[in-house]
Design an enzyme around this catalytic site. Sequence first.
Site, PDB file in Angstrom:
ATOM      1  N   ASN A   9       0.867  -1.185   0.000  1.00 30.98           N
ATOM      2  CA  ASN A   9       0.000   0.000   0.000  1.00 30.98           C
ATOM      3  C   ASN A   9       0.899   1.229   0.000  1.00 30.98           C
ATOM      4  O   ASN A   9       1.461   1.598   1.024  1.00 30.98           O
ATOM      5  CB  ASN A   9      -0.891  -0.041   1.259  1.00 30.98           C
ATOM      6  CG  ASN A   9      -1.686   1.239   1.432  1.00 30.98           C
ATOM      7  OD1 ASN A   9      -1.806   2.042   0.515  1.00 30.98           O
ATOM      8  ND2 ASN A   9      -2.253   1.422   2.635  1.00 30.98           N
ATOM      9  N   LYS A  11       0.145   4.276  -0.412  1.00 33.40           N
ATOM     10  CA  LYS A  11      -0.472   5.508   0.111  1.00 33.40           C
ATOM     11  C   LYS A  11      -0.184   6.673  -0.850  1.00 33.40           C
ATOM     12  O   LYS A  11      -0.097   6.441  -2.055  1.00 33.40           O
ATOM     13  CB  LYS A  11      -0.009   5.787   1.543  1.00 33.40           C
ATOM     14  CG  LYS A  11      -0.149   4.530   2.419  1.00 33.40           C
ATOM     15  CD  LYS A  11       0.003   4.773   3.876  1.00 33.40           C
ATOM     16  CE  LYS A  11      -0.123   3.432   4.610  1.00 33.40           C
ATOM     17  NZ  LYS A  11      -0.146   3.585   6.063  1.00 33.40           N
ATOM     18  N   HIS A  97      -9.491   1.177   4.751  1.00 34.46           N
ATOM     19  CA  HIS A  97      -8.227   1.424   5.449  1.00 34.46           C
ATOM     20  C   HIS A  97      -8.482   2.417   6.589  1.00 34.46           C
ATOM     21  O   HIS A  97      -9.291   3.339   6.453  1.00 34.46           O
ATOM     22  CB  HIS A  97      -7.177   1.983   4.479  1.00 34.46           C
ATOM     23  CG  HIS A  97      -5.810   2.002   5.082  1.00 34.46           C
ATOM     24  ND1 HIS A  97      -5.411   2.986   5.965  1.00 34.46           N
ATOM     25  CD2 HIS A  97      -4.775   1.133   4.979  1.00 34.46           C
ATOM     26  CE1 HIS A  97      -4.176   2.720   6.360  1.00 34.46           C
ATOM     27  NE2 HIS A  97      -3.770   1.611   5.791  1.00 34.46           N
ATOM     28  N   GLU A  99      -6.928   4.887   7.592  1.00 32.02           N
ATOM     29  CA  GLU A  99      -6.732   6.300   7.234  1.00 32.02           C
ATOM     30  C   GLU A  99      -7.966   6.846   6.511  1.00 32.02           C
ATOM     31  O   GLU A  99      -8.313   8.017   6.654  1.00 32.02           O
ATOM     32  CB  GLU A  99      -5.462   6.449   6.379  1.00 32.02           C
ATOM     33  CG  GLU A  99      -4.211   6.252   7.234  1.00 32.02           C
ATOM     34  CD  GLU A  99      -3.017   5.689   6.497  1.00 32.02           C
ATOM     35  OE1 GLU A  99      -2.984   5.724   5.248  1.00 32.02           O
ATOM     36  OE2 GLU A  99      -2.101   5.167   7.182  1.00 32.02           O
ATOM     37  N   GLU A 169      -5.279  -4.675  10.641  1.00 24.70           N
ATOM     38  CA  GLU A 169      -4.245  -3.651  10.841  1.00 24.70           C
ATOM     39  C   GLU A 169      -4.541  -2.851  12.105  1.00 24.70           C
ATOM     40  O   GLU A 169      -5.333  -1.900  12.059  1.00 24.70           O
ATOM     41  CB  GLU A 169      -4.222  -2.685   9.650  1.00 24.70           C
ATOM     42  CG  GLU A 169      -3.943  -3.332   8.311  1.00 24.70           C
ATOM     43  CD  GLU A 169      -3.415  -2.317   7.314  1.00 24.70           C
ATOM     44  OE1 GLU A 169      -2.304  -2.515   6.815  1.00 24.70           O
ATOM     45  OE2 GLU A 169      -4.104  -1.309   7.051  1.00 24.70           O
ATOM     46  N   GLY A 175       2.462   2.539  10.574  1.00 26.55           N
ATOM     47  CA  GLY A 175       3.412   3.630  10.366  1.00 26.55           C
ATOM     48  C   GLY A 175       4.142   4.057  11.628  1.00 26.55           C
ATOM     49  O   GLY A 175       4.797   5.090  11.646  1.00 26.55           O
ATOM     50  N   SER A 215       3.384  -1.837  10.385  1.00 25.36           N
ATOM     51  CA  SER A 215       4.836  -1.946  10.617  1.00 25.36           C
ATOM     52  C   SER A 215       5.380  -3.343  10.357  1.00 25.36           C
ATOM     53  O   SER A 215       6.338  -3.782  11.000  1.00 25.36           O
ATOM     54  CB  SER A 215       5.206  -1.463  12.032  1.00 25.36           C
ATOM     55  OG  SER A 215       4.851  -0.102  12.172  1.00 25.36           O
TER      56      SER A 215
HETATM   57  P1  PGA Z   1       2.837   0.468   7.554  1.00 28.18           P
HETATM   58  O1  PGA Z   1       1.372   0.675   6.905  1.00 28.18           O
HETATM   59  O2  PGA Z   1       3.365  -0.847   7.012  1.00 28.18           O
HETATM   60  O3  PGA Z   1       3.635   1.638   7.087  1.00 28.18           O
HETATM   61  O4  PGA Z   1       2.657   0.425   9.022  1.00 28.18           O
HETATM   62  C1  PGA Z   1       0.510  -0.410   6.701  1.00 28.18           C
HETATM   63  C2  PGA Z   1      -0.792   0.100   6.114  1.00 28.18           C
HETATM   64  O5  PGA Z   1      -1.245   1.182   6.498  1.00 28.18           O
HETATM   65  O6  PGA Z   1      -1.398  -0.563   5.255  1.00 28.18           O
END
Ligand code: PGA
Length: 252
Positions: A9, A11, A97, A99, A169, A175, A215
């Site tokens: 992903n 983003k 997601h 976000e 997640e 992140g 992460s």
């Molecule tokens: P990250 O993001 O691996 O940077 O923690 C995962 C995601 O948001 O899909």
Amino acid sequence: MRKNIVAGNWKMNKSFGEAEALICDILDGLDKIEEPLADVVICPPAVYLEMGMDLVRETPVCVGAQNMSQFASGAYTGEISASMLQSMEVQYCLIGHSERRQYFSETDAQLAGKVDIALANQVWPIFCCGEALAEREAGNHFNVVKSQIENSLFHLSPKQFTDIVIAYEPIWAIGTGVTASSDQAQEMHQFIRGFINEKYGKEVADETSILYGGSCNAKNAKELFAKPDIDGGLIGGASLVAEDFLTIIKSF
Ligand code: PGA
């Protein structure tokens, strides 16, 4: 069908040229892996989907969108429809997601609509769920994840459900560099598979791919993927570096 999947992903990152180079580097690296043990999905920003599709043609790599509209077509400025994705042969779309839920106020009901319209257009949803830190600290994480899945997915027929990929997640791990431990992730994945089993039966539950995200990186992927109910990862930051993403793909 249950399979191992590693999805990147991206983003809102990368210029056009950088995105092109990253996909080429991933494809080159995959060529050198004898038999990848996971399906690979790249989810670049929407404006790069066409370029991505062109590059992955005749490779086993799939392309996914990061979001799509819950509406079919019409006066929805700025939106992208499932039928547009289908017309470009984009195979997957991330739905829900954290976000999107947090910054764009997407609700369970809206997400249910997106899931329906994705499936109607043969776009496979990668449905994201996960609890916030306060919810976990309050011991409420199982309930939160269960209700996200129930509210947005449990209206589907068993047959429709077999086209769903789930990505667990935990928001506190996204992140942040703080990953869930492999035991914490396995515990939640087992719980998710358990209540899919209660609703749809063992066959459907056993066939559902459940990915971990938050992460997940080149160092911890192997331990996470070794767990019986973790079928791969949804990778954010580490999917932006070809070498790291390839190491994660090789972690099965
Ligand atoms: P990250 O993001 O691996 O940077 O923690 C995962 C995601 O948001 O899909």
